[in-house]
Design a protein around this motif. Sequence first.
Motif, PDB file in Angstrom:
ATOM      1  N   GLN A 222     -16.128  15.700 -12.750  1.00 35.86           N
ATOM      2  CA  GLN A 222     -15.370  14.894 -13.708  1.00 35.86           C
ATOM      3  C   GLN A 222     -14.640  13.805 -12.941  1.00 35.86           C
ATOM      4  O   GLN A 222     -13.853  14.091 -12.037  1.00 35.86           O
ATOM      5  CB  GLN A 222     -14.366  15.762 -14.462  1.00 35.86           C
ATOM      6  N   ALA A 223     -14.920  12.550 -13.292  1.00 35.99           N
ATOM      7  CA  ALA A 223     -14.348  11.426 -12.551  1.00 35.99           C
ATOM      8  C   ALA A 223     -13.439  10.591 -13.438  1.00 35.99           C
ATOM      9  O   ALA A 223     -13.711  10.395 -14.619  1.00 35.99           O
ATOM     10  CB  ALA A 223     -15.454  10.549 -11.981  1.00 35.99           C
ATOM     11  N   GLU A 224     -12.340  10.130 -12.842  1.00 37.88           N
ATOM     12  CA  GLU A 224     -11.413   9.207 -13.505  1.00 37.88           C
ATOM     13  C   GLU A 224     -11.305   7.969 -12.617  1.00 37.88           C
ATOM     14  O   GLU A 224     -11.019   8.084 -11.424  1.00 37.88           O
ATOM     15  CB  GLU A 224     -10.034   9.850 -13.673  1.00 37.88           C
ATOM     16  N   ILE A 225     -11.536   6.793 -13.185  1.00 39.35           N
ATOM     17  CA  ILE A 225     -11.508   5.546 -12.418  1.00 39.35           C
ATOM     18  C   ILE A 225     -10.412   4.651 -12.980  1.00 39.35           C
ATOM     19  O   ILE A 225     -10.368   4.400 -14.192  1.00 39.35           O
ATOM     20  CB  ILE A 225     -12.867   4.811 -12.493  1.00 39.35           C
ATOM     21  N   ARG A 226      -9.534   4.158 -12.100  1.00 43.25           N
ATOM     22  CA  ARG A 226      -8.438   3.302 -12.556  1.00 43.25           C
ATOM     23  C   ARG A 226      -7.910   2.467 -11.397  1.00 43.25           C
ATOM     24  O   ARG A 226      -8.260   2.696 -10.224  1.00 43.25           O
ATOM     25  CB  ARG A 226      -7.327   4.134 -13.160  1.00 43.25           C
ATOM     26  N   THR A 227      -7.023   1.511 -11.706  1.00 44.78           N
ATOM     27  CA  THR A 227      -6.391   0.693 -10.678  1.00 44.78           C
ATOM     28  C   THR A 227      -5.141   1.399 -10.151  1.00 44.78           C
ATOM     29  O   THR A 227      -4.711   2.415 -10.688  1.00 44.78           O
ATOM     30  CB  THR A 227      -5.987  -0.682 -11.238  1.00 44.78           C
ATOM     31  N   GLU A 228      -4.552   0.808  -9.137  1.00 47.16           N
ATOM     32  CA  GLU A 228      -3.362   1.399  -8.514  1.00 47.16           C
ATOM     33  C   GLU A 228      -2.202   1.480  -9.505  1.00 47.16           C
ATOM     34  O   GLU A 228      -1.522   2.509  -9.609  1.00 47.16           O
ATOM     35  CB  GLU A 228      -2.948   0.565  -7.291  1.00 47.16           C
ATOM     36  N   ILE A 229      -1.975   0.378 -10.249  1.00 48.98           N
ATOM     37  CA  ILE A 229      -0.877   0.396 -11.221  1.00 48.98           C
ATOM     38  C   ILE A 229      -1.157   1.415 -12.317  1.00 48.98           C
ATOM     39  O   ILE A 229      -0.258   2.145 -12.758  1.00 48.98           O
ATOM     40  CB  ILE A 229      -0.663  -1.009 -11.827  1.00 48.98           C
ATOM     41  N   MET A 230      -2.407   1.480 -12.762  1.00 50.09           N
ATOM     42  CA  MET A 230      -2.770   2.485 -13.773  1.00 50.09           C
ATOM     43  C   MET A 230      -2.523   3.896 -13.242  1.00 50.09           C
ATOM     44  O   MET A 230      -2.124   4.790 -13.993  1.00 50.09           O
ATOM     45  CB  MET A 230      -4.237   2.344 -14.177  1.00 50.09           C
ATOM     46  N   HIS A 231      -2.755   4.100 -11.951  1.00 47.57           N
ATOM     47  CA  HIS A 231      -2.559   5.414 -11.352  1.00 47.57           C
ATOM     48  C   HIS A 231      -1.070   5.776 -11.361  1.00 47.57           C
ATOM     49  O   HIS A 231      -0.700   6.925 -11.660  1.00 47.57           O
ATOM     50  CB  HIS A 231      -3.097   5.424  -9.924  1.00 47.57           C
ATOM     51  N   VAL A 232      -0.215   4.802 -11.043  1.00 43.13           N
ATOM     52  CA  VAL A 232       1.228   5.055 -11.065  1.00 43.13           C
ATOM     53  C   VAL A 232       1.675   5.403 -12.485  1.00 43.13           C
ATOM     54  O   VAL A 232       2.451   6.340 -12.706  1.00 43.13           O
ATOM     55  CB  VAL A 232       2.004   3.822 -10.537  1.00 43.13           C
ATOM     56  N   VAL A 233       1.186   4.651 -13.475  1.00 42.08           N
ATOM     57  CA  VAL A 233       1.537   4.928 -14.869  1.00 42.08           C
ATOM     58  C   VAL A 233       1.018   6.302 -15.282  1.00 42.08           C
ATOM     59  O   VAL A 233       1.684   7.050 -16.000  1.00 42.08           O
ATOM     60  CB  VAL A 233       0.983   3.829 -15.798  1.00 42.08           C
ATOM     61  N   ALA A 234      -0.199   6.655 -14.806  1.00 40.91           N
ATOM     62  CA  ALA A 234      -0.778   7.956 -15.151  1.00 40.91           C
ATOM     63  C   ALA A 234       0.085   9.099 -14.631  1.00 40.91           C
ATOM     64  O   ALA A 234       0.178  10.158 -15.259  1.00 40.91           O
ATOM     65  CB  ALA A 234      -2.188   8.068 -14.581  1.00 40.91           C
ATOM     66  N   GLU A 235       0.727   8.910 -13.489  1.00 38.04           N
ATOM     67  CA  GLU A 235       1.542   9.970 -12.892  1.00 38.04           C
ATOM     68  C   GLU A 235       2.987   9.938 -13.366  1.00 38.04           C
ATOM     69  O   GLU A 235       3.617  10.986 -13.517  1.00 38.04           O
ATOM     70  CB  GLU A 235       1.513   9.847 -11.355  1.00 38.04           C
ATOM     71  N   THR A 236       3.531   8.734 -13.605  1.00 35.87           N
ATOM     72  CA  THR A 236       4.967   8.630 -13.910  1.00 35.87           C
ATOM     73  C   THR A 236       5.260   8.089 -15.297  1.00 35.87           C
ATOM     74  O   THR A 236       6.417   8.077 -15.717  1.00 35.87           O
ATOM     75  CB  THR A 236       5.669   7.737 -12.868  1.00 35.87           C
TER      76      THR A 236
END
Length: 762
Positions: free
Chosen positions: A353-367
């Motif tokens: 299972q793969a999730e692809i996103r940008t760095e800012i999207m990754h920060v939003v995904a976590e915080t």
Amino acid sequence: MGMTPESHVVSEPPPGSAASPDDRAAQTAEHAVMVQRAFDQFFRALAYLKEADRERVAAAYAFARRAHEGQYRNSGEPYITHPIAVAELCAHWHLDAPALIAALMHDAMEDCGVNKQDIAKDFGADVAELVDGLTKLEKLQFHSREENQAQSFRKMLLAMAKDVRVILIKLADRTHNMRTLSSAPRSKWSRISRETLEIYVPIADRLGLNATFRELQELAFSHLYPWRYETLSKAVARVKGRRRTMSERIQAEVGRAFSTFQMKVQLIEREQSLYKIYRQMIDKQLSFAKVSDIFGLQIICEKVIDCYTGIGVLHQTYRPAPGTFKDFIANPKPNGYQSLHTDMVGPSGVDVQAEIRTEIMHVVAETGIAAHWLYQSGGLDGMLADNLNGRWLKSLLEIENDTDDASEFLNDVKVDLHPDTSVYVFTPKNQILTLPKGSTVVDFAYAIHSNVGDHIAAAQVNGVPVSLRTVLKNSDTVEILTAEDARPHPGWLEFVKTGRARSKIRSQLKNADQRETVELGERLLIQALRVAGYGDIPADSTLAETIWTHLAVLHHGSTREQILQDIGHGRLIAGELVAQLGQLLQQAGLKPDALVLSRQRLTGGSQPAAVLAVGGADSAPVRYGHCCRPVPGDAITGYLVSGRGLEVHRSECLVAQKRYGKNPSIMLPVEWAEEPVSEFETTILLHLRNAKGALAEASVVIAQSEVNILRIDMPEEGRLETIEIRMNVLVRNLEHLEALLKNLRRARAVLRASRFMAEAAS
């Protein structure tokens, strides 16, 4: 206590502390070092603040330390270490100085006698409001823990809707309390953990705080089911070696694939939490081996276009599983989450299972919403304004405005806190609306605007007319047709999914019920006046004004509307009220009309003007007795029951006769309206052959008779030759019901079919 788990504060060191002066001095010195070390670590995390703000935070720490002097947690640590830890968690989200100060003081008002004015004076009104929003309602008296919980939760959510920093501090508080829950009495573990899973975990998810969401899940799981948690932990540890080999192989193959296209990406293995593994095993009835074979990979790209290119790279590397691609970049989740998702078949048949996103999207995904503070100087604010659950936070205020009862409010919000997944649907103008899975046309209407929901008359999905209870699917285009005279129906509450729709419907029904109850009270009062020999009194006359003034005095200042409501609800008897008015009316020069009185005697007080019509569009609001379930065509009697209003029973109903007797003060003459509206629920009793297909045959007959089945009650024992079944069905009238019973009696599987009516208990 309220919604927050106790922080286990005691005013003296816990049992077992040293008693000698030297040992106490040593312990005090040790605690001082412990507290100073905790504060220094927290203060180092404040490098993102201006010097003046750091000084304000340091002053707040000194204030909180003095306030909590002499208080300890059950672990034996000085209590001040808890506020410091909460503030440090908030600092990781880069919250501003007022939020950090409020975090340091979040228990000061509750446990230390500090008041809101003191905090406002020393640290400003902003901080005082935050601390007040975080404080439980312990000073108020509630009838139960559930009511206390509901009121506290309501206060917290309303404060959160006005200022999201409240819930961020609250989540940090809950996280630290869960981290230290092992030092609390074990009897509290279950309650606090369930509360965390039911309320705080979904709030963290709603706000996109993925790291907090996962940690709270794990901590609650470990304390709620310690044995299951330990067993799963050991099982995961056993397969880690095999997974490590597979993980390295998959990351190497994916890394080479992206290098071939000269794309710079960051690969992160996403490990499944123990709680997620546990839920998958329970919900999907999967073995541990099947769940542990799923490999998760997060791929961080430089640009959005690279994310879409990356999907092509992945699908060239591993075969994609059909129907698993999801685009949460074009259609973000309600909490602002953005990623592309795909499932693939990897080496040796392992699911990848793969999730692809940008760095800012990754920060939003976590915080999640905390990214607003992490990226204050970046370009994130515009996106957050639209995506980071601002709409949901506003809906909390709307639900609160429509709901008087705290428990109802808690239940409505819990519905919205647990959307299993979301569906994405379109308006006719191609605007996208995100709704919880299972949402209906009515939920969609209320999501557009409360006025649209209140007046929905019909709907079309993808150009096809559908019923209002139709469940929406991804990509549906929904068109709502409204009518000025359309109103919410009580039956909608059975199928709507969102808390917003539920609260709006309930509010409208309550207002409509109040209007109808007032109208019923007015009819009953007019009827009682006529029975007493008085004609209609003009509402705008001086006499009417005098009467209502005196009635208000007699009934403790109640308004005209409140008195009529009390009559309509059966709390006041119109006849008794008119008897009280008799002397007043005569003093005002109004005597019973002899002609009206003689007409009442001749007709027995049952002339058409005195009879209430029920079952029609403009009829009085009534409740139909569940013991006999009357339908149009039945001979009926009305009873004005205190607190329940007008209750209608079949005239031969023995239950009503025994319960209410023949008390003339509560018996009311009623009749069916000339044109009854909708359908009426009643109960039938079937005796079927105990044979395969018997119930199916009866159901076909019922459907062919144009009757809907609402409920079926069947016996558990299955060895008898015949089965007695009780069914609640919807019919138009008595004629329709008799036709149904006649058709059922013709069915081969049906031995007997009759109408059910409860017997009076002896």
